[in-house]
Design an enzyme around this catalytic site. Sequence first.
Site, short mmCIF file in Angstrom:
data_model
loop_
_atom_site.label_atom_id
_atom_site.label_comp_id
_atom_site.label_asym_id
_atom_site.label_seq_id
_atom_site.Cartn_x
_atom_site.Cartn_y
_atom_site.Cartn_z
N HIS A 1 41.15 -12.54 -16.34
CA HIS A 1 40.26 -13.69 -16.60
C HIS A 1 41.02 -14.76 -17.40
O HIS A 1 40.41 -15.52 -18.14
CB HIS A 1 39.02 -13.19 -17.36
N HIS B 1 28.39 -10.32 -19.29
CA HIS B 1 29.41 -10.59 -20.31
C HIS B 1 29.40 -9.51 -21.39
O HIS B 1 28.32 -9.05 -21.79
CB HIS B 1 29.20 -11.97 -20.92
N ASP C 1 32.65 -10.10 -18.02
CA ASP C 1 33.66 -11.12 -18.33
C ASP C 1 33.81 -11.33 -19.83
O ASP C 1 32.90 -11.04 -20.61
CB ASP C 1 33.25 -12.47 -17.72
N ASP C 2 34.96 -11.89 -20.18
CA ASP C 2 35.26 -12.46 -21.52
C ASP C 2 35.62 -11.43 -22.58
O ASP C 2 35.92 -11.81 -23.70
CB ASP C 2 34.11 -13.34 -22.05
N HIS D 1 41.38 -18.59 -21.60
CA HIS D 1 40.01 -18.99 -21.24
C HIS D 1 39.71 -20.41 -21.75
O HIS D 1 38.57 -20.78 -22.01
CB HIS D 1 38.99 -18.00 -21.84
ZN LIG Z 1 34.52 -16.34 -18.83
#
Ligand SMILES: [Zn+2]
Length: 318
Positions: A174, A288, A120-121, A178
């Site tokens: 995502h 991540h 993620d991210d 965010h």
């Molecule tokens: Zn995230």
Amino acid sequence: MEKGYSHSRTREHRLKRNRKRLILLAIILFVAGCITFIAIKVSDNKTHAPTQELAKKTDSVSKDSSKGKVNAGANGKAVSPKSDPEVEDGAFVEKYLKQQMLGQMPDGADGKKVAYLSFDDGPSVTVTPKILDILKKQKVKATFFIVGKEADENEHTRNIIKRIVKEGHAIGNHTYSHNYKYLYPNKRVSTDHVMQDIERNNKVLKSILGPEFTTRMIRFPGGHMTWNSRDPQGMAALDKVLHQKDYHQVDWNVLTKDAEGKSKKAPALINQFIRSVKGREKAIILMHDTYGKEETAKALPQIIEFLKKQGYEFKVMK
Ligand SMILES: [Zn+2]
């Protein structure tokens, strides 16, 4: 004689007429054939152009793929998830996690160990390339839940998105920002803001990967389970809209805690992972690849080796 003459005249006449009919029929058949051929060509160009485009794009990837077969990159709609053993239907994972969360035996429990690595991210120019190198070396595919503003940062981040797809990994959404305050104002789920942010991210991804790019996979910043417990009604409304658009959100059931509490060194991440994966038949693993997650990249080879030894196969979610 006369009778005979007349008879042969009639025969000749009939033969001529038949010949004419045959020629006419041949012409009609030829023209009809031409029209059919042209029609097929035109419809082929119209309906299969994106697929051909996609096949071209993924051809170069299949050469270094372990199985000589690669899913259609980020485009979940071009290839049915069921047709590729390395691709899982995102709707299956969503349902599996939901049932598991409710303490039910998931319908999908079949005794087969499957690991879904997810990051993620990202992307980040510091960590994502390291993770891609490791995945390539280990011949394993993963799902990257991309943040649009990070992807759109510069030429390097845009190229990393292209590399993710080129190397056979899947891309999930995502959101663009965010930003909790925007997505969940006053800790309430805003369907409008979340959907706008998802579509904004889609636009960024299409601008990088081409207009044919689509993904059905969504991961909520902070996790669906978190916001569902804070605002169940708001989340139910949002879930309805997501499903109408064939989006499927997935959380996780295994984590390394690389984004929780104090930053940890690779051995601590590995220990946490081993504790977390225990007893998981379908392991949806959260990690991540954003800035500062170098320890995740360091821990990754051992995490993959552990999963391989335990008999897990690896799949991406689409
Ligand atoms: Zn995230």
